[in-house]
Motif scaffolding. Structure first.
Motif, PDB file in Angstrom:
ATOM      1  N   ARG A  53       0.805  -1.217   0.000  1.00  0.00           N
ATOM      2  CA  ARG A  53       0.000   0.000   0.000  1.00  0.00           C
ATOM      3  C   ARG A  53       0.841   1.270   0.000  1.00  0.00           C
ATOM      4  NH1 ARG A  53      -5.048  -0.863   4.071  1.00  0.00           N
ATOM      5  NH2 ARG A  53      -5.975  -2.616   2.966  1.00  0.00           N
ATOM      6  N   ILE A 104      -1.820   4.298  -0.348  1.00  0.00           N
ATOM      7  CA  ILE A 104      -2.522   4.469  -1.623  1.00  0.00           C
ATOM      8  C   ILE A 104      -4.030   4.528  -1.416  1.00  0.00           C
ATOM      9  CG2 ILE A 104      -3.000   3.378  -3.848  1.00  0.00           C
ATOM     10  CD1 ILE A 104      -0.128   2.388  -3.853  1.00  0.00           C
ATOM     11  N   ASN A 105      -4.567   3.709  -0.501  1.00  0.00           N
ATOM     12  CA  ASN A 105      -6.010   3.729  -0.257  1.00  0.00           C
ATOM     13  C   ASN A 105      -6.464   5.057   0.342  1.00  0.00           C
ATOM     14  OD1 ASN A 105      -6.391   1.179  -1.274  1.00  0.00           O
ATOM     15  ND2 ASN A 105      -6.194   0.179   0.722  1.00  0.00           N
ATOM     16  N   LYS A 126      -6.799   7.608  -2.420  1.00  0.00           N
ATOM     17  CA  LYS A 126      -8.006   7.465  -3.234  1.00  0.00           C
ATOM     18  C   LYS A 126      -9.244   7.915  -2.477  1.00  0.00           C
ATOM     19  CE  LYS A 126      -7.764   3.138  -4.210  1.00  0.00           C
ATOM     20  NZ  LYS A 126      -7.945   1.795  -4.752  1.00  0.00           N
ATOM     21  N   THR A 134     -10.625   5.920  -0.040  1.00  0.00           N
ATOM     22  CA  THR A 134     -11.230   4.727   0.563  1.00  0.00           C
ATOM     23  C   THR A 134     -10.314   4.226   1.648  1.00  0.00           C
ATOM     24  OG1 THR A 134     -10.182   3.285  -1.053  1.00  0.00           O
ATOM     25  CG2 THR A 134     -12.373   4.101  -1.597  1.00  0.00           C
TER      26      THR A 134
END
Length: 115
Positions: free
Chosen positions: A23, A107-108, A111, A113
């Motif tokens: 991630r 990374i989540n 975005k 989320t």
């Protein structure tokens, strides 16, 4: 020696794939660097790992005498190193800018989320 290099290249590709699936965006860049190095080693190994003379053709001959080094693989590796450095520099700048805007390394979270 080629067998050892094949195992090293396989480990580098596996590690690069693992790092790119994490991630963290920093681990993604580390995976890109490892992938670039693995590709360079693959080109180097497929060209043959033997010592040879420069591929110079003597005057009046049609081909070089004796074993010679393959200049094509050397040119490909040099080009791959330059391209890999360019991609790495672009990725570092892009990550720096994304971190300044979002203030997150995950990374989540970038975005939106959070799972």
């Amino acid at each position: 020696m080629e067998t050892l290099m094949a195992f090293v290249i396989g480990v580098l590709y596996a590690t690069a794939t693992y790092m790119m699936l994490r991630r963290s965006i920093v681990k993604l860049v580390i995976g890109l660097v490892l992938l670039s190095n693995a590709a360079n080693l693959l080109l180097f190994t497929t060209a043959g790992m033997m010592r040879g003379a420069p591929p110079l053709v003597p005057e009046g001959a049609l081909q070089p005498e004796g074993p010679v080094a393959d200049p094509l693989a050397q040119a490909l590796i040099l080009t791959a190193i330059v391209i890999g450095f360019g991609v790495l520099a672009f990725a570092v700048v892009l990550i720096r800018r994304a971190y300044d805007v979002v203030r997150a390394d995950d990374i989540n979270r970038m975005k939106g989320t959070d799972t």
